[in-house]
Design an enzyme around this catalytic site. Structure first.
Site, short mmCIF file in Angstrom:
data_model
loop_
_atom_site.label_atom_id
_atom_site.label_comp_id
_atom_site.label_asym_id
_atom_site.label_seq_id
_atom_site.Cartn_x
_atom_site.Cartn_y
_atom_site.Cartn_z
N GLU A 14 -0.69 -7.97 5.34
CA GLU A 14 -0.39 -8.47 6.81
C GLU A 14 -1.81 -8.58 7.59
O GLU A 14 -1.72 -9.13 8.73
CB GLU A 14 0.52 -7.69 7.48
CG GLU A 14 -0.03 -6.30 7.68
CD GLU A 14 -0.32 -5.25 6.56
OE1 GLU A 14 0.00 -5.68 5.59
OE2 GLU A 14 -0.85 -4.12 6.90
N HIS A 60 -3.23 -4.85 1.87
CA HIS A 60 -2.43 -5.14 3.04
C HIS A 60 -2.40 -6.56 3.47
O HIS A 60 -3.17 -7.18 3.88
CB HIS A 60 -3.22 -4.31 4.19
CG HIS A 60 -3.00 -2.98 4.33
ND1 HIS A 60 -2.34 -2.26 5.45
CD2 HIS A 60 -3.31 -1.91 3.73
CE1 HIS A 60 -2.14 -1.04 5.22
NE2 HIS A 60 -2.92 -0.73 4.32
N CYS A 80 0.68 -1.29 0.02
CA CYS A 80 -0.16 -0.03 0.08
C CYS A 80 0.93 1.19 -0.08
O CYS A 80 1.29 1.52 -1.18
CB CYS A 80 -0.87 -0.14 1.13
SG CYS A 80 -2.42 0.84 0.92
N1 GLN Z 1 -3.59 6.17 1.07
C1 GLN Z 1 -2.43 6.20 1.58
C2 GLN Z 1 -1.43 7.01 1.06
O1 GLN Z 1 -1.24 7.42 0.14
C3 GLN Z 1 -1.99 4.64 1.52
C4 GLN Z 1 -2.99 3.90 2.21
C5 GLN Z 1 -2.43 2.62 3.20
O2 GLN Z 1 -1.32 2.65 2.98
N2 GLN Z 1 -3.40 1.94 3.40
O3 GLN Z 1 -0.19 6.87 1.39
#
Ligand code: GLN
Length: 189
Positions: free
Chosen positions: A175, A173, A79
């Protein structure tokens, strides 16, 4: 891979440490350049990429991590961590930095806002044991994939899991699922 660092400046580091430990790796939290010594790989977790980027700068970690990545250290970005590894970040903050290790363009928050977080069962190329249950939270979308990048899974034909050499990146994610197969895949690299 025995000793694995988990960047722990902000965001979802704890569950990564637990997953890696459950798989028999020695997982260490990384907050300072000294914490990088002796690690064989690095997990860059989810969280807020703008904040993590700022904290990477403040803690003096940008250059040392960039050097290790340039030397071919395996990395797993999830992410926000995927955003930090990407060559191009769209809808980022102007002062946000990324390592550019992975030849992809990502757009932040492209699947919707927090309320639009969702789960999807992913068919992952080469992964045995059925679909991987993936949790997406304000996920980035991969909008461009370079020639050297292998797409391992997609949602509605949008890539969400990819690999370039020793670097693995997920828009979701892993994890947060009780499924250790992607961490296992990373450790096997
Ligand atoms: N929206 C977040 C970002 O731009 C990422 C979201 C996440 O890691 N769950 O950094």
């Amino acid at each position: 891979m025995h000793k694995v660092g988990v960047l722990a400046l902000q965001g979802a580091s704890r569950r990564h440490v637990e997953a890696l430990t459950a798989l028999g790796a020695h997982a260490v939290e990384v907050r300072t350049p000294q914490d990088l010594s002796g690690i064989d790989g690095l997990v860059l977790p989810g969280g807020e990429s703008t904040t993590i980027s700022k904290l990477i700068d403040l803690s003096g970690l940008f250059e040392p991590i960039a050097e290790r990545l340039a030397d071919g250290m395996p990395a797993f970005g999830t992410c926000a961590g995927m955003i930090l590894l990407a060559a191009d970040v769209l809808d980022g903050r102007p002062d946000q930095r990324s390592f550019g290790t992975l030849d992809i363009s990502v757009r932040r928050n492209a699947f919707g806002r927090q309320v639009d977080s969702f789960e999807a069962d992913l068919a992952v190329d080469g992964l045995r044991g059925g679909d991987f249950p993936a949790v997406f939270i304000r996920a980035p979308a991969i909008e461009r994939v370079g020639a050297g990048v292998e797409v391992l899974a997609a949602v509605d034909q949008r890539p969400v899991l990819c690999r370039q050499g020793p670097v693995l990146a997920a828009a979701f994610h892993p994890e947060l699922s009780d499924d250790l197969r992607l961490h296992q895949l990373f450790l096997e690299d």
